[in-house]
Design a protein around this motif. Structure first.
Motif, PDB file in Angstrom:
ATOM      1  N   PRO A   1       0.803  -1.229   0.000  1.00 45.03           N
ATOM      2  CA  PRO A   1       0.000   0.000   0.000  1.00 45.03           C
ATOM      3  C   PRO A   1       0.834   1.276   0.000  1.00 45.03           C
ATOM      4  CG  PRO A   1      -0.115  -1.067   2.126  1.00 45.03           C
ATOM      5  CD  PRO A   1       0.613  -1.999   1.221  1.00 45.03           C
ATOM      6  N   GLN A   2       2.002   1.260   0.604  1.00 44.13           N
ATOM      7  CA  GLN A   2       2.795   2.482   0.692  1.00 44.13           C
ATOM      8  C   GLN A   2       3.340   2.906  -0.654  1.00 44.13           C
ATOM      9  OE1 GLN A   2       5.608   1.585   3.749  1.00 44.13           O
ATOM     10  NE2 GLN A   2       4.383   2.684   5.261  1.00 44.13           N
ATOM     11  N   TYR A   3       3.618   1.959  -1.535  1.00 39.97           N
ATOM     12  CA  TYR A   3       4.178   2.273  -2.845  1.00 39.97           C
ATOM     13  C   TYR A   3       3.130   2.774  -3.820  1.00 39.97           C
ATOM     14  CZ  TYR A   3       8.481   0.139  -1.302  1.00 39.97           C
ATOM     15  OH  TYR A   3       9.611  -0.123  -0.653  1.00 39.97           O
ATOM     16  N   ILE A   4       1.902   2.485  -3.561  1.00 41.85           N
ATOM     17  CA  ILE A   4       0.801   2.883  -4.459  1.00 41.85           C
ATOM     18  C   ILE A   4       0.753   4.396  -4.593  1.00 41.85           C
ATOM     19  CG2 ILE A   4      -1.712   2.940  -4.732  1.00 41.85           C
ATOM     20  CD1 ILE A   4      -1.609   0.194  -3.152  1.00 41.85           C
ATOM     21  N   LYS A   5       0.976   5.068  -3.505  1.00 38.66           N
ATOM     22  CA  LYS A   5       0.916   6.534  -3.496  1.00 38.66           C
ATOM     23  C   LYS A   5       1.940   7.141  -4.443  1.00 38.66           C
ATOM     24  CE  LYS A   5      -0.607   6.729   1.262  1.00 38.66           C
ATOM     25  NZ  LYS A   5      -0.221   7.085   2.626  1.00 38.66           N
ATOM     26  N   GLN A   6       3.039   6.464  -4.543  1.00 38.39           N
ATOM     27  CA  GLN A   6       4.109   7.030  -5.351  1.00 38.39           C
ATOM     28  C   GLN A   6       3.914   6.776  -6.837  1.00 38.39           C
ATOM     29  OE1 GLN A   6       7.224   4.978  -3.464  1.00 38.39           O
ATOM     30  NE2 GLN A   6       6.698   5.898  -1.497  1.00 38.39           N
ATOM     31  N   GLN A   7       3.075   5.857  -7.144  1.00 29.77           N
ATOM     32  CA  GLN A   7       2.837   5.571  -8.560  1.00 29.77           C
ATOM     33  C   GLN A   7       1.740   6.480  -9.073  1.00 29.77           C
ATOM     34  OE1 GLN A   7       2.039   1.451  -8.342  1.00 29.77           O
ATOM     35  NE2 GLN A   7       4.199   0.900  -8.121  1.00 29.77           N
ATOM     36  N   ASN A   8       1.526   6.369 -10.393  1.00 31.93           N
ATOM     37  CA  ASN A   8       0.521   7.233 -11.034  1.00 31.93           C
ATOM     38  C   ASN A   8      -0.864   6.906 -10.504  1.00 31.93           C
ATOM     39  OD1 ASN A   8      -0.856   8.887 -12.608  1.00 31.93           O
ATOM     40  ND2 ASN A   8      -0.353   7.881 -14.549  1.00 31.93           N
ATOM     41  N   PRO A   9      -1.459   7.838  -9.799  1.00 25.80           N
ATOM     42  CA  PRO A   9      -2.736   7.524  -9.163  1.00 25.80           C
ATOM     43  C   PRO A   9      -3.899   7.520 -10.156  1.00 25.80           C
ATOM     44  CG  PRO A   9      -2.130   9.782  -8.717  1.00 25.80           C
ATOM     45  CD  PRO A   9      -1.012   9.180  -9.506  1.00 25.80           C
ATOM     46  N   LYS A  10      -3.734   8.027 -11.324  1.00 28.47           N
ATOM     47  CA  LYS A  10      -4.827   8.120 -12.287  1.00 28.47           C
ATOM     48  C   LYS A  10      -5.290   6.752 -12.766  1.00 28.47           C
ATOM     49  CE  LYS A  10      -3.901  12.703 -13.946  1.00 28.47           C
ATOM     50  NZ  LYS A  10      -3.489  13.522 -15.081  1.00 28.47           N
ATOM     51  N   LYS A  11      -4.417   5.819 -12.713  1.00 26.77           N
ATOM     52  CA  LYS A  11      -4.779   4.486 -13.198  1.00 26.77           C
ATOM     53  C   LYS A  11      -5.733   3.780 -12.246  1.00 26.77           C
ATOM     54  CE  LYS A  11      -0.754   3.553 -16.023  1.00 26.77           C
ATOM     55  NZ  LYS A  11       0.397   2.673 -16.212  1.00 26.77           N
ATOM     56  N   ARG A  12      -5.696   4.179 -11.041  1.00 24.99           N
ATOM     57  CA  ARG A  12      -6.469   3.507 -10.007  1.00 24.99           C
ATOM     58  C   ARG A  12      -7.975   3.533 -10.274  1.00 24.99           C
ATOM     59  NH1 ARG A  12      -4.418   1.492  -5.327  1.00 24.99           N
ATOM     60  NH2 ARG A  12      -3.613   0.005  -6.827  1.00 24.99           N
ATOM     61  N   PRO A  13      -8.566   4.734 -10.561  1.00 22.94           N
ATOM     62  CA  PRO A  13     -10.014   4.762 -10.743  1.00 22.94           C
ATOM     63  C   PRO A  13     -10.473   3.847 -11.857  1.00 22.94           C
ATOM     64  CG  PRO A  13      -9.150   6.965 -10.557  1.00 22.94           C
ATOM     65  CD  PRO A  13      -7.984   6.045 -10.666  1.00 22.94           C
ATOM     66  N   THR A  14      -9.707   3.675 -12.906  1.00 24.46           N
ATOM     67  CA  THR A  14     -10.122   2.806 -14.000  1.00 24.46           C
ATOM     68  C   THR A  14     -10.364   1.407 -13.462  1.00 24.46           C
ATOM     69  OG1 THR A  14      -7.837   2.300 -14.498  1.00 24.46           O
ATOM     70  CG2 THR A  14      -8.835   4.119 -15.738  1.00 24.46           C
TER      71      THR A  14
ATOM     72  N   LYS B   1      14.946   3.501   5.485  1.00 21.33           N
ATOM     73  CA  LYS B   1      14.587   3.191   6.873  1.00 21.33           C
ATOM     74  C   LYS B   1      13.699   1.955   6.941  1.00 21.33           C
ATOM     75  CE  LYS B   1      15.099   7.816   8.748  1.00 21.33           C
ATOM     76  NZ  LYS B   1      14.406   9.024   9.215  1.00 21.33           N
ATOM     77  N   ASN B   2      12.768   1.914   6.012  1.00 21.47           N
ATOM     78  CA  ASN B   2      11.867   0.756   5.967  1.00 21.47           C
ATOM     79  C   ASN B   2      12.662  -0.525   5.740  1.00 21.47           C
ATOM     80  OD1 ASN B   2       9.553   2.161   6.451  1.00 21.47           O
ATOM     81  ND2 ASN B   2       9.156   2.557   4.279  1.00 21.47           N
ATOM     82  N   ASP B   3      13.625  -0.385   4.841  1.00 24.41           N
ATOM     83  CA  ASP B   3      14.485  -1.542   4.562  1.00 24.41           C
ATOM     84  C   ASP B   3      15.164  -2.024   5.839  1.00 24.41           C
ATOM     85  OD1 ASP B   3      15.609  -0.548   1.245  1.00 24.41           O
ATOM     86  OD2 ASP B   3      13.791  -1.564   1.955  1.00 24.41           O
TER      87      ASP B   3
ATOM     88  N   TYR C   1      14.277  -1.465   8.947  1.00 25.87           N
ATOM     89  CA  TYR C   1      13.320  -2.060   9.905  1.00 25.87           C
ATOM     90  C   TYR C   1      12.893  -3.466   9.480  1.00 25.87           C
ATOM     91  CZ  TYR C   1      12.976   2.670  11.795  1.00 25.87           C
ATOM     92  OH  TYR C   1      13.273   3.858  12.340  1.00 25.87           O
ATOM     93  N   GLU C   2      12.685  -3.562   8.192  1.00 24.29           N
ATOM     94  CA  GLU C   2      12.302  -4.872   7.645  1.00 24.29           C
ATOM     95  C   GLU C   2      13.374  -5.917   7.955  1.00 24.29           C
ATOM     96  OE1 GLU C   2       8.531  -4.716   6.072  1.00 24.29           O
ATOM     97  OE2 GLU C   2       9.861  -6.267   5.273  1.00 24.29           O
ATOM     98  N   ILE C   3      14.622  -5.470   7.693  1.00 19.39           N
ATOM     99  CA  ILE C   3      15.744  -6.407   7.880  1.00 19.39           C
ATOM    100  C   ILE C   3      15.938  -6.718   9.359  1.00 19.39           C
ATOM    101  CG2 ILE C   3      18.271  -6.649   7.568  1.00 19.39           C
ATOM    102  CD1 ILE C   3      17.700  -4.875   4.967  1.00 19.39           C
ATOM    103  N   ILE C   4      15.736  -5.683  10.196  1.00 20.71           N
ATOM    104  CA  ILE C   4      15.860  -5.922  11.642  1.00 20.71           C
ATOM    105  C   ILE C   4      14.823  -6.950  12.093  1.00 20.71           C
ATOM    106  CG2 ILE C   4      15.509  -4.839  13.920  1.00 20.71           C
ATOM    107  CD1 ILE C   4      16.789  -2.273  12.632  1.00 20.71           C
ATOM    108  N   LYS C   5      13.577  -6.768  11.514  1.00 17.03           N
ATOM    109  CA  LYS C   5      12.522  -7.739  11.868  1.00 17.03           C
ATOM    110  C   LYS C   5      12.930  -9.165  11.464  1.00 17.03           C
ATOM    111  CE  LYS C   5       8.485  -4.750  11.679  1.00 17.03           C
ATOM    112  NZ  LYS C   5       7.323  -4.366  10.867  1.00 17.03           N
ATOM    113  N   ARG C   6      13.413  -9.204  10.240  1.00 16.54           N
ATOM    114  CA  ARG C   6      13.834 -10.508   9.730  1.00 16.54           C
ATOM    115  C   ARG C   6      14.981 -11.078  10.544  1.00 16.54           C
ATOM    116  NH1 ARG C   6      14.825  -9.184   3.616  1.00 16.54           N
ATOM    117  NH2 ARG C   6      15.655 -11.308   3.572  1.00 16.54           N
ATOM    118  N   PHE C   7      15.923 -10.165  10.919  1.00 12.61           N
ATOM    119  CA  PHE C   7      17.086 -10.596  11.710  1.00 12.61           C
ATOM    120  C   PHE C   7      16.635 -11.162  13.064  1.00 12.61           C
ATOM    121  CE2 PHE C   7      21.215 -10.824  13.432  1.00 12.61           C
ATOM    122  CZ  PHE C   7      21.222 -10.217  14.652  1.00 12.61           C
ATOM    123  N   LYS C   8      15.642 -10.463  13.641  1.00 10.18           N
ATOM    124  CA  LYS C   8      15.138 -10.920  14.934  1.00 10.18           C
ATOM    125  C   LYS C   8      14.498 -12.306  14.821  1.00 10.18           C
ATOM    126  CE  LYS C   8      14.498  -6.445  17.129  1.00 10.18           C
ATOM    127  NZ  LYS C   8      13.559  -5.371  17.405  1.00 10.18           N
ATOM    128  N   ASN C   9      13.951 -12.550  13.658  1.00 15.00           N
ATOM    129  CA  ASN C   9      13.312 -13.856  13.440  1.00 15.00           C
ATOM    130  C   ASN C   9      14.329 -14.987  13.264  1.00 15.00           C
ATOM    131  OD1 ASN C   9      10.742 -12.855  13.675  1.00 15.00           O
ATOM    132  ND2 ASN C   9      10.560 -12.400  11.487  1.00 15.00           N
TER     133      ASN C   9
END
Lengths: 269, 269
Positions: B115-128, B171-173, B175-183
């Motif tokens: 969902p976070q990446y959707i905002k960065q893409q062209n939003p015009k395609k969404r309504p279609t 940062k997300n990367d 956090y993601e990696i830290i989560k994975r590392f913790k696992n």
């Protein structure tokens, strides 16, 4: 008692009468130069202009003014027959009456033999009607310096040719008469009416009315006389007939001017 | 006496004749101006119509419905508009227009996972995607619309979102990696985190994660180097030198020696 319109109408009767001569600034200048030219040892003087520009009136006025002091003769109607022309001149200038034919050679002999105290001045109106042969003989007569000719011509292409080529080599004075301008036409009309004590009708000719007349006549004196004669005739007709037209003595309605122009043929209706 | 009646008649006909050209010109103008105006406006309308037709031709039939749905301002109105669209579009057309919508389905599925990446893409395609969905399976459409509609409003703040993309990703990367590392306690992940923190200038965290990596696996050269570099950056140069010396004794790492030389000589600060 005659109506003011009747008197005004009679003012514009198209006749060549010295009494009707109107002195305008430009015309008087030309007239003075013509009088001065007569005193010069010029053989011939050519007065030319379009029909209705006052050439005949000019000659008549000149004859009237100089007849007392000078040996001057006016021929308003052209004498087309050559023999008759010489006989008339011989009788008028030299007081010699010929019953038989009088040819150019015989007349030349008379001119050389019978010298006068003053050089006779012959005023020939409508000279465009004379034949080219007779015009050439008139030129030869003027070359003798025994007779001075003042001739008037209508200004046409052909007559210009006579003026410029045929007679140009001679010592000539040429004077051109032209139509009146707007302001001159107004002065002409008003002076003419006032001369006949038609002050009321003279005041009716505003600049606007004169401009309208000028537009129709282009300042031609003869056409103007005809138009105004008919104009006052219309006034008289309305006055005399049962038509009660609201006459306004401050101005002339355009309708009347146009009706007069239609009647005289200046407007093709 | 003039025949004034006849003259008046002639004058009237003359006036009619004289005014006729002006009357005709005026009439022509009165007629032609509205005609030209109508013609011009019609021409413009035709051009616009033609343009719209061309646009319609260029766009697939779905495009029309898309534009209608683009104007949907809020989630509340969606359900009502859905029903309207279903009424307007015949079933046959739906089948035809449904073909490309399957791609959007895939896209939506893909985007809904991130969902976070959707905002960065062209939003015009969404309504279609929304609209097409609505026609096909109303139940699915409801779900999709609920997911997507909140994203319609943030599109206005697009530039701000775009600006923060890079940093968030990093940062997300982490956090993601830290989560994975913790696992899974994978030293490669902790080393990656240590390197990333070092790059970001967070030398305390890079020291911690390098230490953790060394505790898990003491044979990773890169981890010891990051550990030493972090110590230097934390103004613990002596400890860094001591650590590197001990590591060099065990591993004989050339990279560690180079770093040691740089630290001791003062080239690495």
């Amino acid at each position: 008692m005659d109506s003011i319109f009747v008197n005004s109408k009679n003012v514009f009767l198209d006749t060549v009468n010295v009494k009707d001569y109107i002195q305008l600034d430009r015309v008087s200048t030309i007239y003075q130069s013509l009088k001065d030219s007569i005193k010069k040892p010029l053989k011939m003087i050519l007065l030319y202009g379009k029909p209705g520009t006052g050439k005949s009136m000019f000659l008549t006025k000149l004859y009237s003014d100089l007849s007392e002091e000078n040996n001057i003769y006016l021929y308003q109607t052209p004498i087309l027959d050559e023999n008759e022309f010489y006989k008339t001149l011989a009788q008028d200038i030299f007081n010699i009456k010929y019953n038989d034919e009088l040819n150019f050679t015989q007349f030349m002999k008379i001119v050389k033999d019978k010298k006068t105290k003053q050089t006779p001045i012959i005023l020939l109106d409508e000279a465009q009607l004379y034949s080219e042969a007779l015009m050439e003989k008139i030129r030869l007569l003027s070359d003798t310096r025994s007779i001075k000719f003042i001739i008037t011509l209508h200004k046409t292409e052909k007559e210009d040719l006579i003026a410029k080529e045929h007679f140009k080599t001679r010592i000539w004075e040429t004077i051109e008469l032209v139509n009146a301008s707007n302001s001159e036409l107004k002065i002409y009309i008003q002076k003419k009416l006032m001369k006949a004590n038609c002050f009321d009708t003279a005041n009716m000719f505003s600049t606007k009315t004169v401009n309208k007349i000028y537009k129709l006549t282009k300042g031609n004196y003869r056409d103007t006389n005809k138009l105004l004669y008919t104009l006052f005739d219309i006034y008289i007709t309305y006055e005399q007939s049962s038509h009660i037209y609201p006459f306004n003595t401050t101005h002339i309605p355009n309708k009347f001017v146009e009706m007069a122009a239609i009647h005289t043929g200046l407007i093709n209706a | 006496m003039l025949n004034v009646h006849d003259l008046e008649k002639r004058w009237k006909s003359y006036k009619i004749k004289s005014f006729l050209p002006y009357f005709i010109i005026t009439m022509i103008l009165f007629i032609s101006i509205p005609i030209v105006y109508i013609f011009y406006t019609n021409d413009n309308a035709n051009v616009l119509l033609h343009k719209s037709i061309i646009q319609k031709k260029n766009l697939p039939p779905i495009a029309v419905t898309k534009e209608e749905n683009k104007t949907i301002p809020a989630i509340k109105n969606i359900t009502t508009k859905k029903s309207l669209i279903i009424q307007k579009v015949p079933l046959n057309k739906e089948i035809q227009t449904l073909q490309p919508s399957m791609d959007f389905m895939q896209n939506i599925q893909h985007t809904s996972a991130q969902p976070q990446y959707i905002k960065q893409q062209n939003p015009k395609k969404r309504p279609t995607a929304k609209k097409i969905r609505k026609k096909v399976k109303p139940k699915i459409i409801q779900e999709v619309i609920q997911d997507i509609t909140p994203e319609v409003t943030p599109t206005k703040k697009e530039p701000k979102v775009v600006i923060t993309i890079e940093r968030k990703e990093t940062k997300n990367d982490i956090y993601e990696i830290i989560k994975r590392f913790k696992n899974n306690n994978n030293p490669a992940l902790s080393l990656f985190v240590a390197k990333k923190y070092y790059e970001l200038g967070n030398y305390g965290q890079s020291y911690n994660y390098a230490l953790i990596t060394n505790q898990i696996n003491s044979n990773i050269e890169a981890s010891w180097i990051v550990f030493a570099k972090s110590l230097v950056k934390l103004h613990k140069k002596d400890k860094a030198i001591q650590t590197l010396k001990e590591y060099i004794k065990v591993s004989h790492s050339s990279n560690a020696e180079i770093l040691l030389n740089e630290i001791t000589s003062g080239r690495f600060k």
